[in-house]
Design an enzyme around this catalytic site. Structure first.
Site, short mmCIF file in Angstrom:
data_model
loop_
_atom_site.label_atom_id
_atom_site.label_comp_id
_atom_site.label_asym_id
_atom_site.label_seq_id
_atom_site.Cartn_x
_atom_site.Cartn_y
_atom_site.Cartn_z
N GLY A 16 0.85 -1.19 0.00
CA GLY A 16 0.00 0.00 0.00
C GLY A 16 0.88 1.24 0.00
N MET A 18 2.37 4.93 1.61
CA MET A 18 2.82 5.30 2.95
C MET A 18 1.60 5.66 3.80
SD MET A 18 6.35 7.46 2.65
CE MET A 18 6.45 7.84 4.41
N PHE A 19 1.65 5.39 5.06
CA PHE A 19 0.59 5.65 6.06
C PHE A 19 -0.64 4.74 5.89
CE2 PHE A 19 2.73 9.70 5.07
CZ PHE A 19 3.33 9.96 6.29
N THR A 23 3.00 -1.36 8.32
CA THR A 23 3.79 -1.75 9.49
C THR A 23 2.88 -2.19 10.63
OG1 THR A 23 5.59 -0.30 8.81
CG2 THR A 23 5.56 -0.97 11.13
N GLU A 90 9.56 -2.82 5.14
CA GLU A 90 10.21 -1.99 4.11
C GLU A 90 10.87 -2.87 3.04
OE1 GLU A 90 9.57 1.09 4.06
OE2 GLU A 90 9.22 1.74 6.13
N CYS A 146 -6.63 9.95 1.91
CA CYS A 146 -6.05 10.98 1.03
C CYS A 146 -5.98 12.30 1.78
CB CYS A 146 -6.87 11.13 -0.25
SG CYS A 146 -6.29 12.50 -1.28
N CYS A 149 -8.29 15.11 -0.26
CA CYS A 149 -9.75 15.10 -0.34
C CYS A 149 -10.42 14.21 0.69
CB CYS A 149 -10.19 14.67 -1.74
SG CYS A 149 -9.93 12.91 -2.07
P1 ADP Z 1 2.85 2.36 6.75
O1 ADP Z 1 3.77 1.31 7.33
O2 ADP Z 1 1.93 1.81 5.68
O3 ADP Z 1 3.55 3.60 6.30
P2 ADP Z 1 1.99 2.64 9.50
O4 ADP Z 1 1.50 1.28 9.88
O5 ADP Z 1 3.37 3.01 9.96
O6 ADP Z 1 1.85 2.83 7.92
O7 ADP Z 1 1.02 3.76 10.06
C1 ADP Z 1 -0.38 3.74 9.91
C2 ADP Z 1 -0.93 4.84 10.82
O8 ADP Z 1 -0.56 6.11 10.29
C3 ADP Z 1 -2.42 4.93 10.91
O9 ADP Z 1 -2.99 4.03 11.84
C4 ADP Z 1 -2.62 6.39 11.38
O10 ADP Z 1 -2.50 6.47 12.78
C5 ADP Z 1 -1.42 7.10 10.79
N1 ADP Z 1 -1.71 7.99 9.65
C6 ADP Z 1 -1.08 9.17 9.41
N2 ADP Z 1 -1.51 9.71 8.25
C7 ADP Z 1 -2.43 8.88 7.73
C8 ADP Z 1 -3.24 8.87 6.53
N3 ADP Z 1 -3.16 9.85 5.63
N4 ADP Z 1 -4.07 7.83 6.34
C9 ADP Z 1 -4.15 6.83 7.25
N5 ADP Z 1 -3.42 6.78 8.38
C10 ADP Z 1 -2.57 7.77 8.63
MG MG Z 2 5.82 1.16 7.42
#
Ligand code: ADP
Ligand code: MG
Length: 203
Positions: A16, A18-19, A23, A90, A146, A149
């Site tokens: 997916g 980022m965010f 993780t 990662e 997003c 939006c």
């Molecule tokens: P990834 O590893 O995919 O980058 P993480 O598991 O580290 O994501 O983090 C997910 C968390 O990030 C969510 O539970 C939420 O608390 C936070 N977050 C920050 N910005 C966003 C966003 N735009 N959409 C969804 N979650 C977000």
């Molecule tokens: Mg991550």
């Protein structure tokens, strides 16, 4: 996905933007395996030192102990005979050998879970995740919100100017965007004034 894999050795991929919670989902699956008293080992590439050296850390501040490795070859050397579940975060920062290493471990009967970005900041497939997805038993696509939006985000928007194709950062340099709000040509539309350090976006 339950803590017990229905397969005798398997590859699960969590992808997916980022965010999107990759993780978090990796940590959730690893914790369930620990509850099931399975021996687990978690690895992450050295490049990702955003929050801490020896943990993997989600943007929501969840963490689990991990080993930092230089290459996937190190993972093969470090996995113990008793390990039932191997988690890798990662995954996109490892080389193409991650596919062979995941296959070798899964063929040995290990449940391998790899989290990583499916696309880069240009919206292009982020190798080697697509190759890993092809050979995996299970692929989960996570989505973020997003930041333009409020819709369902599938892309990672770079928000700062950099000539580097890999720029390690978090909310300071990237945000989640949906397909419509994502702008892969963001950089090309900007001018940078080195005298004032100003970045201007031309419309
Ligand atoms: P990834 O590893 O995919 O980058 P993480 O598991 O580290 O994501 O983090 C997910 C968390 O990030 C969510 O539970 C939420 O608390 C936070 N977050 C920050 N910005 C966003 C966003 N735009 N959409 C969804 N979650 C977000
Ligand atoms: Mg991550």
């Amino acid at each position: 996905m339950s803590s017990h894999s229905p397969w005798n050795g398997s590859i699960e991929v969590v992808v997916g933007s980022m965010f999107s919670g990759k993780t978090e989902e990796l940590i959730r699956r690893m914790k369930r395996a620990l509850i099931a008293r399975q021996r687990v080992q978690i690895f992450k590439p050295k490049i990702d030192n955003r929050y801490s050296e020896e943990n993997i850390h989600s943007h929501s501040d969840q963490k689990i102990q991990a080993m930092v490795v230089d290459s996937v070859a190190d993972i093969l050397k470090l996995v113990k005979d008793t390990t039932r579940v191997v988690g890798i975060d990662e995954g996109q920062f490892f080389g193409p050998e991650i596919v062979d290493v995941a296959q070798i471990l899964a063929n040995r009967g290990i449940r391998v879970i790899v989290a990583g970005l499916d696309t880069d900041w240009k919206g292009e497939p982020f190798h080697p995740m697509p190759e890993l997805m092809a050979v995996a038993e299970s692929v989960t696509k996570q989505h973020a919100v997003c930041m333009s939006c409020g819709g369902v985000a599938s892309r990672t928007q770079r928000t700062v100017r950099s000539s580097e194709s890999v720029l390690v950062g978090a909310a300071d340099s990237y945000e989640a965007r949906c397909r419509q709000c994502f702008d892969p040509h963001f950089e090309e539309q900007m001018t940078f004034n080195p005298r004032t350090n100003d970045v201007q976006t031309s419309v």
